[in-house]
Design an enzyme around this catalytic site. Sequence first.
Site, short mmCIF file in Angstrom:
data_model
loop_
_atom_site.label_atom_id
_atom_site.label_comp_id
_atom_site.label_asym_id
_atom_site.label_seq_id
_atom_site.Cartn_x
_atom_site.Cartn_y
_atom_site.Cartn_z
N CYS A 83 -0.56 -7.94 15.05
CA CYS A 83 -0.79 -6.52 14.73
C CYS A 83 -2.12 -6.02 15.31
CB CYS A 83 -0.74 -6.30 13.23
SG CYS A 83 0.90 -6.65 12.57
N CYS A 200 2.82 -0.69 0.46
CA CYS A 200 3.21 -1.22 1.76
C CYS A 200 3.27 -0.11 2.81
CB CYS A 200 4.60 -1.85 1.68
SG CYS A 200 4.77 -3.06 0.37
N LYS A 326 -0.73 3.16 6.05
CA LYS A 326 0.07 3.54 4.89
C LYS A 326 0.80 4.86 5.12
CE LYS A 326 1.92 3.61 1.08
NZ LYS A 326 2.96 4.23 1.90
N HIS A 330 3.00 2.43 11.12
CA HIS A 330 2.53 1.22 11.78
C HIS A 330 3.47 0.73 12.88
CE1 HIS A 330 0.48 -2.40 12.60
NE2 HIS A 330 0.93 -3.17 11.64
#
Lengths: 385, 478
Positions: A83, A200, A326, A330
């Site tokens: 990531c 998440c 958030k 992502h």
Amino acid sequence: MKSIADQVAIIGMGCTKFGENWDQSADDMILEACSEAFADARVRPEQIEAAWVGTLTSGVSGQTLSRPLKLQYIPVTRVENMCATGQDALRNAAFAVAAGVYDLVLVAGFEKLKDSGLSGLPGAASSVIGAGNTAPGGFALAANRYFHDYGIGKETLAKIAVKNHYNGARNPKAHFQKEISLEQAMRAPMIASPLGLFDCCPTTDGAAAAIITRRELAEQSGHRFVTIKGMGLAVGPGTGRIDESFSFTAFPETQKAAQQAYEQAGITDPRHQISMAEVHDCFTITELIIYEDLGFCAPGTAAKDVDSGTFSLQGELPVNTDGGLKSFGHPIGASGLRMLYECYNQLTCRAGRRQVPNPKLALAHNLGGNPGSFTCSVIIVGSPN
Amino acid sequence: MAGIVSHGGYVPRYRLSSEIIAAAWGERAAPGCRAVANADEDSLTLATEAALDALLMREGGDAQFGSTVDTLIFASTTSPYLEKQTSATIAWSCDLRRDIRTYDIANSLRAGTQAVLTGLDSIAAGSARQVVVTSADLRNSAPKSTAETSFGDGAGALLLGKDKVIAELVSVYSMADEITDSWRGSSDPFARSWEERFAQTKGYLSVVPEAIRAALAKAKISPKEIDRVVGNGPDGRALASAAKAAGLDPAKVVDHLFGSVGNTGTSAPLLVLSHTLESASAGERILLFSYGNGADVLLFEVTPEIERYRQAKSRGVSYYMMRAAPMKSYEQFMKFRNLISTEGARRDPPSASAVQMWRDRDTIYRLYGMKCKACGALQYPPQRLCYKCRAADQGEPVRFSDKRSTLFTFTLDYLNADIDPPSVMSVINFEGGGRMYCMMTDRDPEKVAIGMPLEMTFRKIYEAGGFKNYYWKCRPFD
């Protein structure tokens, strides 16, 4: 070791709307983000001398960038570092510029996750060893241990989600542009205890890009620009699930990457020297621990700062002003550059409703892996000295 | 004289009450319950548990018998594979030597005693010092059938040998019989049987008494000299009738756990024998029989050695029966047995590599980690470079499967594809050093807490790459 500080300038950036971009292919998003960056930097694609492109799983080789942009036989390198891919692409490109090999370099990052029909990331364990691991599950291990050691609960995490949604609601490019209440965050369905749905980050499509050059050339051009002050990358040995001394409540990769970047940027008091930060809040617990690992507050005390609003948009040290992972979403390869996109816009006073007053130094923190086994990048950018 | 050196048993944690089954079909409930294997258990893992118990590997420290075992025999009618040996896998999970004989004995509920006879013959012939026999069954039954309530899952094991025998073999008698009373073809999901009246009259109640009478005559022992009778049979009434027809006192037939564990099929003779030996005293004569296309009868006499043995043993059938927990619903039972289809996971199961499983077979099946010879750090899985001092190739193998541990941190993961969600993902620290990341099984999610004591258990992880993937999980230890 020579410091990279103020040698490399970012002269243009672009970023697509992040989200479930059903009607856009990866190529469409790459073209959109790069076109915005080209326009912003006032350069033409054929002026680019070399390029780096980051993606976790949405493409292989430099051709994932050369094909949509029709780049003509220049060096293009694909970067993958979990990531932290987006920032590592920029890091490698910045070194090439600092070395004086190229004057004008394109960096792009993207991810097309919503074509798979699944939530979360693709890929699975190929061995029974480690079987059952999921991304939220891995970070939930840190959350439960942090709760146990420091006596805090879900509410602290929920406040981080509420803050990031508040910021995202002020960002037209964010995946989620809606504020949420503390109660909503607390009562969301459980994903991996204690992490609920609002703890998440989502699964998102998107692309972001940057044009970089040598600082002197940026000055000659007369554009507004920001410079890179420090870049740290720490790749851990991945032993947290083997080593009984690993605490799960602090991540050495973040600490080491920050240390490298702080040294180059001359930062000794991050909480007061840094104007705003974009950090890797893949899960709310990650953001909480990052505050401590980056030295914004002492170990075990971040909850107090969350309660007092230190990291809110109007706070002492605003964090994730664009909504963070958030709320902004992502798309893995794009996220590291998306963070810098916000830093760049804040430093050049183009952040609109989210503008932080008079920022000087901005920090972007990009984290890959899971607690015990991370790849971490920290890049500090600022107004040129 | 050869005989039993140690015994072991295992009953899975879940109990499904007859009441829940009856309620599912709108029928009147009889009292009692049956044992149900967890979703990650099969006859291979059940047999491993019973074998570990017989090898006293749960008693802490090193296995007391492992090094002298020369043969391992697995007996079952529900082997996980039709072609691939289960006993070889169990030899690995029990960390036995590589230069041993392994056999699977199958296709009859009599397979358990036939494995014992084979083992005793090997010892008598001098080809094995010690033999582990482990029997397990996980039989599916048709929904709404009598068998659904009467069957149970479990495993029984014996360690056979010549020294320190706790029950000596006195006599054996075997006979074969051609009859189609019950059977299951390769495509049949459940066992079939001919009319019960025929099956019992001309099968079980005819053959068992004949064999017992012949065995007693051969041994020149009168029926009155038998203290306990252990066998297999469809229910308690049939067992008593068979004993009576053989001239034995039906009161000598021990509790066969029908209302608490159920009819465990191939496992029953050894499971019930193990339970019986827990309370047997020196001098007692035990008659063990089993039926299935013929019958085997084995006569044992308990030796004074049993008292010393009992001191060393802490587990066994009673221990596992005490850990029982109620199964919540009939639907959960159906799901565990793959008898109903539920909404599938959005993700395909992970792919497994047979090559990787083979290369890491000591790490995966024996749960070998290592101890660094340079700095002493224990670690799992084994590393080429020590995580602590980075010394290269200084690891000596250490078995973690028999180590206890405590929970350092965990999560209840609802995202991971799991037949019985949530997946309780655990980071555990072993007593004496070493850390492992694994799943927790046989747990109440609401009772999982940091610091809880744990032990390891061998389970099925998933089926992927076209084969079953076995590995160790942790489970609460109390």
